[in-house]
Design a protein around this motif. Structure first.
Motif, PDB file in Angstrom:
ATOM      1  N   LEU B 227       3.796 -27.152  44.358  1.00 45.41           N
ATOM      2  CA  LEU B 227       4.487 -26.167  43.529  1.00 45.41           C
ATOM      3  C   LEU B 227       4.902 -24.921  44.320  1.00 45.41           C
ATOM      4  CD1 LEU B 227       2.115 -26.359  40.426  1.00 45.41           C
ATOM      5  CD2 LEU B 227       4.525 -27.041  40.442  1.00 45.41           C
ATOM      6  N   ALA B 228       4.278 -24.717  45.467  1.00 45.58           N
ATOM      7  CA  ALA B 228       4.457 -23.466  46.211  1.00 45.58           C
ATOM      8  C   ALA B 228       5.911 -23.102  46.501  1.00 45.58           C
ATOM      9  CB  ALA B 228       3.646 -23.520  47.508  1.00 45.58           C
ATOM     10  N   PRO B 229       6.790 -24.051  46.816  1.00 47.21           N
ATOM     11  CA  PRO B 229       8.169 -23.640  47.118  1.00 47.21           C
ATOM     12  C   PRO B 229       8.911 -23.074  45.914  1.00 47.21           C
ATOM     13  CG  PRO B 229       7.714 -25.854  47.940  1.00 47.21           C
ATOM     14  CD  PRO B 229       6.589 -25.477  47.048  1.00 47.21           C
ATOM     15  N   TYR B 230       8.407 -23.326  44.725  1.00 45.62           N
ATOM     16  CA  TYR B 230       9.108 -22.891  43.521  1.00 45.62           C
ATOM     17  C   TYR B 230       8.677 -21.469  43.158  1.00 45.62           C
ATOM     18  CZ  TYR B 230      10.524 -27.666  43.539  1.00 45.62           C
ATOM     19  OH  TYR B 230      11.062 -28.860  43.950  1.00 45.62           O
ATOM     20  N   GLU B 231       9.671 -20.677  42.814  1.00 51.44           N
ATOM     21  CA  GLU B 231       9.437 -19.237  42.713  1.00 51.44           C
ATOM     22  C   GLU B 231       8.906 -18.793  41.363  1.00 51.44           C
ATOM     23  OE1 GLU B 231      13.155 -17.489  43.744  1.00 51.44           O
ATOM     24  OE2 GLU B 231      13.238 -18.476  45.691  1.00 51.44           O
ATOM     25  N   ASN B 232       9.060 -19.630  40.367  1.00 47.97           N
ATOM     26  CA  ASN B 232       8.741 -19.197  39.000  1.00 47.97           C
ATOM     27  C   ASN B 232       7.838 -20.219  38.332  1.00 47.97           C
ATOM     28  OD1 ASN B 232      10.741 -17.026  39.232  1.00 47.97           O
ATOM     29  ND2 ASN B 232      12.194 -18.721  39.216  1.00 47.97           N
ATOM     30  N   VAL B 233       6.553 -20.156  38.657  1.00 53.48           N
ATOM     31  CA  VAL B 233       5.626 -21.177  38.173  1.00 53.48           C
ATOM     32  C   VAL B 233       4.497 -20.533  37.364  1.00 53.48           C
ATOM     33  CG1 VAL B 233       4.029 -23.030  38.810  1.00 53.48           C
ATOM     34  CG2 VAL B 233       6.097 -22.652  40.164  1.00 53.48           C
ATOM     35  N   THR B 234       4.242 -21.099  36.222  1.00 47.49           N
ATOM     36  CA  THR B 234       3.113 -20.687  35.392  1.00 47.49           C
ATOM     37  C   THR B 234       2.286 -21.926  35.079  1.00 47.49           C
ATOM     38  OG1 THR B 234       4.414 -18.925  34.371  1.00 47.49           O
ATOM     39  CG2 THR B 234       2.439 -19.625  33.204  1.00 47.49           C
ATOM     40  N   VAL B 235       0.967 -21.821  35.209  1.00 47.20           N
ATOM     41  CA  VAL B 235       0.072 -22.937  34.900  1.00 47.20           C
ATOM     42  C   VAL B 235      -0.772 -22.571  33.679  1.00 47.20           C
ATOM     43  CG1 VAL B 235      -1.793 -24.425  35.720  1.00 47.20           C
ATOM     44  CG2 VAL B 235      -0.047 -23.631  37.334  1.00 47.20           C
ATOM     45  N   LEU B 236      -0.732 -23.418  32.670  1.00 40.79           N
ATOM     46  CA  LEU B 236      -1.547 -23.242  31.473  1.00 40.79           C
ATOM     47  C   LEU B 236      -2.595 -24.348  31.446  1.00 40.79           C
ATOM     48  CD1 LEU B 236       1.382 -22.692  28.927  1.00 40.79           C
ATOM     49  CD2 LEU B 236       0.154 -20.959  30.251  1.00 40.79           C
ATOM     50  N   TYR B 237      -3.829 -23.983  31.174  1.00 46.16           N
ATOM     51  CA  TYR B 237      -4.875 -24.998  31.152  1.00 46.16           C
ATOM     52  C   TYR B 237      -5.931 -24.650  30.108  1.00 46.16           C
ATOM     53  CZ  TYR B 237      -7.745 -21.766  33.943  1.00 46.16           C
ATOM     54  OH  TYR B 237      -8.460 -20.679  34.385  1.00 46.16           O
ATOM     55  N   GLY B 238      -6.890 -25.557  29.932  1.00 50.54           N
ATOM     56  CA  GLY B 238      -7.966 -25.360  28.960  1.00 50.54           C
ATOM     57  C   GLY B 238      -9.306 -25.588  29.636  1.00 50.54           C
ATOM     58  N   HIS B 239     -10.145 -26.430  29.019  1.00 50.99           N
ATOM     59  CA  HIS B 239     -11.389 -26.919  29.609  1.00 50.99           C
ATOM     60  C   HIS B 239     -12.514 -25.886  29.663  1.00 50.99           C
ATOM     61  CE1 HIS B 239     -13.892 -29.620  31.949  1.00 50.99           C
ATOM     62  NE2 HIS B 239     -13.957 -28.798  32.965  1.00 50.99           N
ATOM     63  N   ILE B 240     -12.201 -24.649  29.974  1.00 53.67           N
ATOM     64  CA  ILE B 240     -13.281 -23.675  30.217  1.00 53.67           C
ATOM     65  C   ILE B 240     -13.673 -22.928  28.937  1.00 53.67           C
ATOM     66  CG2 ILE B 240     -12.522 -23.425  32.611  1.00 53.67           C
ATOM     67  CD1 ILE B 240     -11.577 -20.562  31.873  1.00 53.67           C
ATOM     68  N   HIS B 241     -12.948 -23.152  27.841  1.00 55.19           N
ATOM     69  CA  HIS B 241     -13.325 -22.578  26.534  1.00 55.19           C
ATOM     70  C   HIS B 241     -13.431 -21.058  26.575  1.00 55.19           C
ATOM     71  CE1 HIS B 241     -15.047 -26.482  24.569  1.00 55.19           C
ATOM     72  NE2 HIS B 241     -14.198 -26.796  25.532  1.00 55.19           N
ATOM     73  N   ARG B 242     -12.605 -20.439  27.328  1.00 59.44           N
ATOM     74  CA  ARG B 242     -12.592 -18.974  27.379  1.00 59.44           C
ATOM     75  C   ARG B 242     -11.304 -18.528  28.067  1.00 59.44           C
ATOM     76  NH1 ARG B 242     -16.472 -16.204  28.870  1.00 59.44           N
ATOM     77  NH2 ARG B 242     -15.480 -14.631  30.135  1.00 59.44           N
ATOM     78  N   ASP B 243     -11.002 -17.260  27.883  1.00 58.05           N
ATOM     79  CA  ASP B 243      -9.831 -16.710  28.551  1.00 58.05           C
ATOM     80  C   ASP B 243     -10.053 -16.609  30.049  1.00 58.05           C
ATOM     81  OD1 ASP B 243      -8.113 -15.944  26.306  1.00 58.05           O
ATOM     82  OD2 ASP B 243      -9.771 -14.607  25.801  1.00 58.05           O
ATOM     83  N   HIS B 244      -9.022 -16.816  30.753  1.00 54.73           N
ATOM     84  CA  HIS B 244      -9.066 -16.509  32.186  1.00 54.73           C
ATOM     85  C   HIS B 244      -7.648 -16.413  32.710  1.00 54.73           C
ATOM     86  CE1 HIS B 244      -9.788 -16.957  36.552  1.00 54.73           C
ATOM     87  NE2 HIS B 244     -10.903 -16.324  36.262  1.00 54.73           N
ATOM     88  N   GLU B 245      -7.429 -15.480  33.581  1.00 52.88           N
ATOM     89  CA  GLU B 245      -6.121 -15.332  34.205  1.00 52.88           C
ATOM     90  C   GLU B 245      -6.309 -15.242  35.712  1.00 52.88           C
ATOM     91  OE1 GLU B 245      -4.318 -12.568  30.591  1.00 52.88           O
ATOM     92  OE2 GLU B 245      -3.918 -12.042  32.685  1.00 52.88           O
ATOM     93  N   LEU B 246      -5.450 -15.871  36.431  1.00 51.66           N
ATOM     94  CA  LEU B 246      -5.491 -15.787  37.894  1.00 51.66           C
ATOM     95  C   LEU B 246      -4.071 -15.637  38.418  1.00 51.66           C
ATOM     96  CD1 LEU B 246      -7.124 -16.109  40.615  1.00 51.66           C
ATOM     97  CD2 LEU B 246      -6.388 -18.500  40.548  1.00 51.66           C
ATOM     98  N   ASP B 247      -3.893 -14.628  39.238  1.00 50.44           N
ATOM     99  CA  ASP B 247      -2.615 -14.428  39.907  1.00 50.44           C
ATOM    100  C   ASP B 247      -2.772 -14.955  41.327  1.00 50.44           C
ATOM    101  OD1 ASP B 247      -0.311 -13.608  41.024  1.00 50.44           O
ATOM    102  OD2 ASP B 247      -0.510 -11.490  40.505  1.00 50.44           O
ATOM    103  N   ASP B 248      -2.268 -16.134  41.546  1.00 52.67           N
ATOM    104  CA  ASP B 248      -2.443 -16.806  42.835  1.00 52.67           C
ATOM    105  C   ASP B 248      -1.112 -16.747  43.580  1.00 52.67           C
ATOM    106  OD1 ASP B 248      -3.179 -18.424  44.911  1.00 52.67           O
ATOM    107  OD2 ASP B 248      -3.071 -20.291  43.780  1.00 52.67           O
ATOM    108  N   GLY B 249      -0.875 -15.635  44.220  1.00 53.25           N
ATOM    109  CA  GLY B 249       0.421 -15.461  44.857  1.00 53.25           C
ATOM    110  C   GLY B 249       1.490 -15.364  43.791  1.00 53.25           C
TER     111      GLY B 249
END
Lengths: 124, 331
Positions: B227-249
């Motif tokens: 996904l890295a070459p693409y400039e506008n990527v957002t990842v939505l996920y679940g599993h952890i049963h809580r909020d979390h946000e990560l800005d990875d580059g």
């Protein structure tokens, strides 16, 4: 006993001594096979559920499953293994740092899979 | 291209409702000629310009679960459907990020739970529902039951100028995507310009959030590299049963809350154990928070309240969040 036989016997003893001198002495750890730790997996736990290792000590983990395929995973110990039923899986581990490490089953095995874990304690 | 103030022409909002998250993509179409130029450039670059719409992410309904962390079973899920149907603007799309059902050793029971999930989800008045499996849906049977109900466990589709990619990181039993799916992902993305807005939705986090709680994907780095070459990527996920946000580059990751029970913060909790159920506030651990992203235009608003489910409007500024979908393309 005649003289020739005595000479032959002495020569044999000298040769045996020479061979013995060429063989390096056994040193602890260098030649001994790694300690073996046996761990059994069964939904939804490991037996034993706690193991203590020494930092730097190479051990063989002998893993078996009593029912279905399980996982055996601990990222800090570089362990990422599957345990299939009906066979023994051996894993060589040499801990590099003391600490308490959680090992999880990371092969989904049923409803309580998320609680299947054990602890490896590494002492100095 | 003329410099434009993205905040002037577009507004993204995330509605944190505890039952999931509502995302709004709102280009404020107006007289700004720079905006017109921007959209034209997007259209030329990507083949399609974005247009306003809303979508919702729901996760971890665990239909069939009934235990001390939540003895109300599907109550929160059913409430979520009511809330969504009561929104002033019907979302065009609802994404479910896995663990739709709680697993059962009995295949018939699991199938019945999947049918119950479909019945409840079918009540959502949104034109498009899309699903990816969680390990409880597909971990034991390799995704057979999921496919019978929803089709492939990984796929992609386009919606109003955004490329959506559903990834399966559960049906190989281990937390991984696998080489075949990675190859499919590379091929799928190869036809798009690097400016194309991409939303990936999946179950497990694609990064090492908490490996010894199984909050990771073994080959998540391979997905990220793809996904890295693409400039506008957002990842939505679940599993952890809580909020979390990560800005990875330039890639942003967001976790949705569960519809059944919440897990504690792994940074402070000694063990992975669901938060206890509060019968006075049955939805308490599923949401009810006010969110501010720290951006200058952040202004939480109570959009609506339905008994025990409070909804808090989260307005993203220009540097955070899903507005990454709207990054200016580089030509």
């Amino acid at each position: 006993m005649d003289k020739n036989r005595i000479t032959l016997f002495l020569q044999f003893c000298v040769a045996l001594l020479a061979v013995a001198c060429l063989v390096p002495p056994r040193t602890a750890g260098a030649q001994d096979p790694p300690r073996v730790v046996e761990i059994s997996a069964k939904r939804f736990g490991f037996t034993p559920n706690q193991v203590t290792l020494k930092n730097g000590e190479t051990v063989t983990l002998r893993l078996t499953s009593e029912d279905v395929t399980h996982g055996f995973f601990a990222r800090p110990l570089k362990i990422d293994q599957e345990i299939e039923p009906g066979r023994t899986t051996e894993l060589t581990v040499t801990p590099q740092a003391a600490g308490v490490y959680t090992v999880i089953c990371h092969h989904f095995c049923g409803v309580n899979h998320g609680n299947m874990r054990m602890v490896i304690t590494v002492t100095e | 291209m003329k410099q434009i103030n993205r905040r002037r022409f577009m507004k993204f909002t995330g509605l944190s409702l505890g039952i999931g998250t509502l995302y709004r993509v709102i280009p404020a179409l107006g007289a700004d000629s720079a905006l017109g130029g921007f959209l034209a450039d997007m259209r030329r670059s990507n083949g399609e310009s974005m247009s306003p719409f809303t979508f919702i992410q729901l996760s971890d309904s665990h239909v069939g679960f009934n235990g001390p962390p939540n003895p109300t079973g599907t109550a929160a899920f059913e409430r979520a459907v009511e809330v969504i149907n009561g929104l002033p603007q019907t979302p065009e799309l609802v994404l479910f990020t896995g663990d739709l059902t709680h697993d059962s050793e009995d295949k018939d029971v699991h199938a019945a739970r999947m049918a119950q999930f479909r019945k409840i989800a079918g009540g959502i008045k949104a034109p498009k529902l899309r699903f990816v499996p969680g390990e409880h849906d597909a971990g034991l049977d390799g995704g057979i039951l999921f496919r019978e109900n929803f089709g492939e466990t990984h796929y992609s589709f386009d919606h109003r100028g955004i490329h959506f990619v559903g990834l399966d990181n559960v049906s190989r039993a281990k937390p991984e995507v696998g080489p075949e799916q990675l190859g499919w992902l590379r091929n799928d993305l190869a036809r798009f310009p690097r400016t194309t807005p991409i939303v990936v939705f999946t179950h497990r986090p694609l990064f090492d959030l908490k490996p010894d709680w199984e909050w990771f994907t073994s080959d998540g780095d391979d997905v990220m590299n793809t996904l890295a070459p693409y400039e506008n990527v957002t990842v939505l996920y679940g599993h952890i049963h809580r909020d979390h946000e990560l800005d990875d580059g330039h890639i942003h990751h967001y976790a949705a809350r569960s519809l059944i029970f919440a897990f504690p913060d792994p940074a402070v909790a000694p063990e992975k154990k669901p938060l206890p159920f509060d019968k006075e506030h049955p939805f308490k651990n599923l949401g009810l928070r006010t969110v501010a992203d720290g951006g200058p235009k952040t202004k939480p608003q109570h959009a609506l309240a339905v008994n025990n489910v409070e909804l808090t409007l989260r307005e993203y500024g220009g540097v955070n969040g899903i507005q990454q979908l709207l990054r200016k393309p580089s030509f």
